[in-house]
Scaffold this active site. Structure first.
Site, PDB file in Angstrom:
ATOM      1  N   HIS A  19       1.001  -1.065  -0.007  1.00 25.34           N
ATOM      2  CA  HIS A  19      -0.014  -0.054  -0.040  1.00 25.34           C
ATOM      3  C   HIS A  19       0.877   1.149   0.108  1.00 25.34           C
ATOM      4  O   HIS A  19       0.712   2.318  -0.928  1.00 25.34           O
ATOM      5  CB  HIS A  19      -0.752  -0.061   1.178  1.00 25.34           C
ATOM      6  N   ASP A  33      -6.228   5.702   1.660  1.00 28.28           N
ATOM      7  CA  ASP A  33      -6.550   4.169   1.558  1.00 28.28           C
ATOM      8  C   ASP A  33      -7.532   3.799   2.515  1.00 28.28           C
ATOM      9  O   ASP A  33      -7.866   4.182   3.393  1.00 28.28           O
ATOM     10  CB  ASP A  33      -5.237   3.210   2.238  1.00 28.28           C
ATOM     11  N   GLN A  73      12.962  -4.657  -7.165  1.00 24.99           N
ATOM     12  CA  GLN A  73      12.316  -5.409  -8.026  1.00 24.99           C
ATOM     13  C   GLN A  73      11.769  -4.758  -9.310  1.00 24.99           C
ATOM     14  O   GLN A  73      12.016  -5.307 -10.263  1.00 24.99           O
ATOM     15  CB  GLN A  73      10.669  -6.031  -7.262  1.00 24.99           C
ATOM     16  N   HIS A  83       4.117 -14.075  -6.234  1.00 27.77           N
ATOM     17  CA  HIS A  83       2.738 -14.352  -5.505  1.00 27.77           C
ATOM     18  C   HIS A  83       1.609 -13.405  -5.922  1.00 27.77           C
ATOM     19  O   HIS A  83       0.378 -13.880  -5.562  1.00 27.77           O
ATOM     20  CB  HIS A  83       2.975 -13.894  -4.120  1.00 27.77           C
ATOM     21  N   TRP A  92      -1.060  -7.272  -6.040  1.00 25.81           N
ATOM     22  CA  TRP A  92      -1.639  -6.292  -7.190  1.00 25.81           C
ATOM     23  C   TRP A  92      -0.400  -5.656  -7.556  1.00 25.81           C
ATOM     24  O   TRP A  92      -0.232  -5.050  -8.689  1.00 25.81           O
ATOM     25  CB  TRP A  92      -2.647  -5.478  -6.781  1.00 25.81           C
TER      26      TRP A  92
END
Length: 438
Positions: free
Chosen positions: A22, A127, A334, A349, A352
């Site tokens: 998030h 959020d 990443q 995994h 999103w």
């Protein structure tokens, strides 16, 4: 309401949920907004703001200076250690941390809301798991509120359809994706609050049918829906600051489109028996790979260095695969890895954030969902878009997957005709939507 142009200089306050997936999405979005001249304020605990900045990829270090970070001090976090032998893949050890952080953020963020809105209108983007900010903003007439959804539209739609017994549009919510304590936490902190619109880290090229259906649901009627993804950069800046990660130097020496990147996110802790099978499958595939071996985050990631378990794993494996592979123990860049020309596939995994990064960088996906929205994201890749292969089906989540299945999935993408078909479908999909990204 339309977003103001940069000349109006209406400030925007971003309130993320204090978990890596998030924090990362909302910091990327904050940088996008600031790059268009908006004054952006990013408010979280000092611990999580440091984490978000430290792990950011794809932007220059100087770009962070365009955002005002509100590093809210909180007491030392309670201890939290991931359990590799947990009966559920979700990182339940983090739930008490999240409760603790939210409790200590509420009053300072309420004060910040009043301060920022005292002399001009304010746009609040939060959020949904931080819904308390809307309660505190309700008495301030000059605030315009928007929710930023870190989960995909189809996932949210599937739960709305299930609650109203509507026909399934793609796949119904899968069983056992959350343990009970997480469902309780979510109901407590993510509840219906008024807002002017919803923002999704997705694109119409991926989820247009689901966005259209979502707009017809009662919870969304009268609200604007913005698809703002991918929020991570499509052209990745080589480094934030300091030296490059050694894995990028290693990638520079590999042939184009030859490497499988294996990583299972910041909330996954894999048992030793499964790690051993993954290692054997990777080795037997005879493909080049980068494998990130790490446990789930603690509440304060600065303590990750104290985790000795991953250091003791696979002590002879590095030597066995020397020359064709690299094992990274700990955090890895990443987005930089996915953007590299030598990377061909991503065993993931399917969180999103990873999903959007992998899709936007044009790599083939090998799906291994662990919890939350990940099982449905894996189906979106393999059954709907058909741009990846399943490594482990959700129905077999309680089993140790044997090395032969890992080897088979890698060969499908990297060697066999199925990989060629996936790349062909992907190019067709990209041309159809004008989305050739890598």
């Amino acid at each position: 309401m339309e977003f103001p142009n940069r000349d109006n200089k209406i400030p925007i306050l971003i309130v993320p949920f204090p978990a890596q997936g998030h924090l990362n999405q909302l910091l990327h979005f904050s940088l996008l907004l600031s790059s268009h001249g908006f004054p952006v304020h990013f408010a979280s605990s000092s611990i999580h703001n440091i984490q978000a900045r430290h792990r950011l990829q794809g932007w220059t270090f100087a770009s962070l200076h365009n955002i005002t970070f509100h590093d809210i001090p909180i007491p030392s976090l309670p201890p939290s250690t991931p359990n590799p032998n947990s009966t559920h893949g979700f990182p339940s050890h983090l739930v008490p941390i999240w409760e603790f952080v939210i409790h200590h953020l509420r009053s300072p963020i309420s004060s910040l809301l009043h301060s920022l809105s005292s002399s001009s209108p304010l746009i609040l983007i939060h959020d949904p798991l931080m819904s308390f900010v809307i309660d505190d903003a309700a008495s301030i007439p000059s605030i315009h509120t928007f929710k930023f959804q870190c989960a995909p539209a189809n996932y949210i739609l599937s739960y709305l359809y299930e609650s109203k017994s509507k026909p399934d549009i793609l796949f119904s919510p899968l069983p056992d994706t959350f343990p009970e304590e997480v469902s309780t936490f979510s109901k407590k902190h993510c509840y219906d609050t008024p807002c002017e619109g919803m923002l999704f880290n997705t694109s119409l090229s991926i989820e247009e049918p689901f966005i259209d259906l979502l707009a017809k649901e009662d919870d969304f009627v009268g609200k604007k829906i913005f698809t703002v993804g991918p929020v991570s950069p499509l052209i990745v800046t080589d480094r934030m600051s300091g030296p490059r990660h050694p894995c990028l130097e290693w990638l520079d020496k590999q042939p184009p489109k030859s490497v499988v990147y294996v990583a299972f996110g910041s909330t996954t802790t894999i048992p030793v028996e499964q790690i051993e099978q993954i290692a054997l499958g990777l080795e037997k595939s005879n493909q080049r790979f980068i494998w990130v071996v790490r446990d789930a985050d603690r509440g304060d990631v600065s303590q990750d260095a104290e985790l000795e378990r991953v250091k003791s794993l696979l002590l002879d494996f590095d030597k066995r695969v020397e020359g064709i592979a690299m094992v990274v123990r700990g955090w890895a860049p990443q987005l930089d890895i996915l953007a590299h020309g030598s990377t061909a596939a991503f065993m993931s995994h399917c969180g999103w954030n990873s999903y959007m990064e992998g899709m936007s960088m044009g790599v083939a996906m090998l799906t291994w969902p662990m919890h939350s929205d990940q099982p449905s994201n894996a189906l979106l890749i393999t059954e709907y878009l058909k741009v990846g292969v399943m490594v482990r089906e959700w129905e077999k989540r309680d089993e140790v997957l044997k090395w032969e299945k890992v080897d088979e999935a890698i060969r499908k993408v990297m060697v066999h005709e199925e990989g060629v078909e996936i790349r062909t479908r992907r190019r067709s999909w990209e041309r159809r939507y004008g989305m050739v990204l890598k």
